[in-house]
Design a protein around this motif. Structure first.
Motif, PDB file in Angstrom:
ATOM      1  N   VAL A  16      57.810  43.136  39.984  1.00  0.00           N
ATOM      2  CA  VAL A  16      57.504  42.596  38.664  1.00  0.00           C
ATOM      3  C   VAL A  16      56.201  43.226  38.161  1.00  0.00           C
ATOM      4  N   ALA A  17      56.191  43.601  36.908  1.00  0.00           N
ATOM      5  CA  ALA A  17      55.001  44.209  36.307  1.00  0.00           C
ATOM      6  C   ALA A  17      53.823  43.237  36.366  1.00  0.00           C
ATOM      7  N   PRO A  18      52.610  43.771  36.518  1.00  0.00           N
ATOM      8  CA  PRO A  18      51.422  42.906  36.556  1.00  0.00           C
ATOM      9  C   PRO A  18      51.347  41.998  35.328  1.00  0.00           C
ATOM     10  N   GLY A  19      51.060  40.732  35.581  1.00  0.00           N
ATOM     11  CA  GLY A  19      50.914  39.771  34.500  1.00  0.00           C
ATOM     12  C   GLY A  19      52.233  39.255  33.924  1.00  0.00           C
ATOM     13  N   LYS A  20      53.355  39.657  34.505  1.00  0.00           N
ATOM     14  CA  LYS A  20      54.656  39.279  33.953  1.00  0.00           C
ATOM     15  C   LYS A  20      55.441  38.319  34.846  1.00  0.00           C
ATOM     16  N   LYS A  25      59.962  34.732  36.063  1.00  0.00           N
ATOM     17  CA  LYS A  25      60.483  33.479  36.618  1.00  0.00           C
ATOM     18  C   LYS A  25      61.272  32.691  35.571  1.00  0.00           C
ATOM     19  N   ALA A  26      60.819  32.716  34.330  1.00  0.00           N
ATOM     20  CA  ALA A  26      61.565  32.047  33.264  1.00  0.00           C
ATOM     21  C   ALA A  26      62.940  32.701  33.088  1.00  0.00           C
ATOM     22  N   LEU A  27      62.989  34.006  33.189  1.00  0.00           N
ATOM     23  CA  LEU A  27      64.280  34.706  33.110  1.00  0.00           C
ATOM     24  C   LEU A  27      65.196  34.318  34.269  1.00  0.00           C
ATOM     25  N   THR A  28      64.624  34.127  35.461  1.00  0.00           N
ATOM     26  CA  THR A  28      65.476  33.790  36.608  1.00  0.00           C
ATOM     27  C   THR A  28      66.180  32.451  36.406  1.00  0.00           C
ATOM     28  N   LEU A  29      65.531  31.518  35.723  1.00  0.00           N
ATOM     29  CA  LEU A  29      66.180  30.236  35.427  1.00  0.00           C
ATOM     30  C   LEU A  29      67.376  30.445  34.503  1.00  0.00           C
ATOM     31  N   HIS A  69      80.234  39.146  37.390  1.00  0.00           N
ATOM     32  CA  HIS A  69      78.856  38.671  37.294  1.00  0.00           C
ATOM     33  C   HIS A  69      77.998  39.664  36.512  1.00  0.00           C
ATOM     34  N   LEU A  70      78.104  40.940  36.837  1.00  0.00           N
ATOM     35  CA  LEU A  70      77.301  41.950  36.154  1.00  0.00           C
ATOM     36  C   LEU A  70      77.590  41.970  34.653  1.00  0.00           C
ATOM     37  N   GLU A  71      78.840  41.776  34.286  1.00  0.00           N
ATOM     38  CA  GLU A  71      79.188  41.706  32.871  1.00  0.00           C
ATOM     39  C   GLU A  71      78.581  40.453  32.236  1.00  0.00           C
ATOM     40  N   ASN A  72      78.625  39.348  32.953  1.00  0.00           N
ATOM     41  CA  ASN A  72      78.115  38.077  32.448  1.00  0.00           C
ATOM     42  C   ASN A  72      76.607  38.104  32.220  1.00  0.00           C
ATOM     43  N   VAL A  73      75.860  38.729  33.106  1.00  0.00           N
ATOM     44  CA  VAL A  73      74.391  38.706  33.017  1.00  0.00           C
ATOM     45  C   VAL A  73      73.793  40.022  32.527  1.00  0.00           C
ATOM     46  N   GLY A  74      74.608  40.919  32.014  1.00  0.00           N
ATOM     47  CA  GLY A  74      74.133  42.241  31.609  1.00  0.00           C
ATOM     48  C   GLY A  74      72.938  42.217  30.670  1.00  0.00           C
ATOM     49  N   ALA A  75      72.991  41.386  29.639  1.00  0.00           N
ATOM     50  CA  ALA A  75      71.880  41.325  28.681  1.00  0.00           C
ATOM     51  C   ALA A  75      70.616  40.794  29.338  1.00  0.00           C
ATOM     52  N   LEU A  76      70.759  39.774  30.188  1.00  0.00           N
ATOM     53  CA  LEU A  76      69.592  39.231  30.902  1.00  0.00           C
ATOM     54  C   LEU A  76      69.003  40.268  31.851  1.00  0.00           C
ATOM     55  N   LEU A  77      69.864  41.025  32.516  1.00  0.00           N
ATOM     56  CA  LEU A  77      69.363  42.064  33.416  1.00  0.00           C
ATOM     57  C   LEU A  77      68.541  43.080  32.631  1.00  0.00           C
ATOM     58  N   GLY A  78      68.986  43.417  31.442  1.00  0.00           N
ATOM     59  CA  GLY A  78      68.208  44.321  30.591  1.00  0.00           C
ATOM     60  C   GLY A  78      66.832  43.765  30.279  1.00  0.00           C
ATOM     61  N   GLU A  79      66.765  42.467  29.999  1.00  0.00           N
ATOM     62  CA  GLU A  79      65.464  41.830  29.749  1.00  0.00           C
ATOM     63  C   GLU A  79      64.588  41.876  31.002  1.00  0.00           C
ATOM     64  N   ALA A  80      65.188  41.599  32.145  1.00  0.00           N
ATOM     65  CA  ALA A  80      64.429  41.604  33.405  1.00  0.00           C
ATOM     66  C   ALA A  80      63.895  43.004  33.713  1.00  0.00           C
ATOM     67  N   ALA A  82      63.022  45.207  31.699  1.00  0.00           N
ATOM     68  CA  ALA A  82      61.942  45.579  30.780  1.00  0.00           C
ATOM     69  C   ALA A  82      60.582  45.176  31.337  1.00  0.00           C
ATOM     70  N   ILE A  83      60.558  44.218  32.300  1.00  0.00           N
ATOM     71  CA  ILE A  83      59.288  43.751  32.874  1.00  0.00           C
ATOM     72  C   ILE A  83      59.265  43.879  34.400  1.00  0.00           C
ATOM     73  N   SER A  84      60.261  44.561  34.942  1.00  0.00           N
ATOM     74  CA  SER A  84      60.327  44.753  36.394  1.00  0.00           C
ATOM     75  C   SER A  84      61.151  45.989  36.685  1.00  0.00           C
ATOM     76  N   GLU A  85      61.201  46.340  37.945  1.00  0.00           N
ATOM     77  CA  GLU A  85      62.088  47.418  38.372  1.00  0.00           C
ATOM     78  C   GLU A  85      62.754  47.000  39.674  1.00  0.00           C
ATOM     79  N   ILE A  86      63.966  47.462  39.860  1.00  0.00           N
ATOM     80  CA  ILE A  86      64.656  47.226  41.130  1.00  0.00           C
ATOM     81  C   ILE A  86      64.189  48.308  42.086  1.00  0.00           C
ATOM     82  N   THR A  87      63.513  47.890  43.141  1.00  0.00           N
ATOM     83  CA  THR A  87      62.982  48.853  44.103  1.00  0.00           C
ATOM     84  C   THR A  87      63.959  49.151  45.223  1.00  0.00           C
TER      85      THR A  87
END
Length: 122
Positions: A16-20, A25-29, A69-80, A82-87
């Motif tokens: 997660v990007a610093p300060g984000k 966490k709000a996105l995870t909910l 699942h990936l189709e269902n959460v695609g837009a949310l994953l895009g938001e996530a 934007a403030i994180s990266e999958i390592t």
């Protein structure tokens, strides 16, 4: 003879990007709420280590349920993303399910772990 185990576990790790962290966490909910209605999802939750590392613990009945699942959460994953990266992304399951997931997950460069025969699933 028992039914074959087709369960697929997806194991993404996020930086997660610093300060984000609060925003992430709000996105995870929202992810959890959106996933709640998926019939092929066996389990789904996020965990955290400190203020920059996150993990999503998720399991599905089969590769088709992962793709739904990936189709269902695609837009949310895009938001996530934007403030994180999958390592790191791991996919755990029977090798017979992997071909259905290789192309859709290719951008995340997953590592595939094939189940050894003889395991236990209740």
């Amino acid at each position: 003879m028992s039914n074959p185990d087709t369960c697929c576990g997806i194991v993404p790790y996020f930086k997660v990007a610093p300060g984000k962290l609060a925003e992430f966490k709000a996105l995870t909910l929202r992810f959890v709420e959106k996933t709640r209605s998926e019939t092929g999802c066996a389990y789904y939750a996020f965990s955290f280590d400190g203020d920059s590392a996150a993990h999503c613990r998720e399991g599905y009945d089969d590769a088709a349920a992962v793709l739904a699942h990936l189709e269902n959460v695609g837009a949310l994953l895009g938001e996530a993303l934007a403030i994180s990266e999958i390592t790191r992304l791991e996919v755990h399951g029977p090798a017979t399910e992997f071909d259905k997931l290789r192309e859709p997950l290719a951008a995340f460069k997953p590592q595939f772990f094939a189940l050894q025969a003889g395991g236990l699933r209740r």
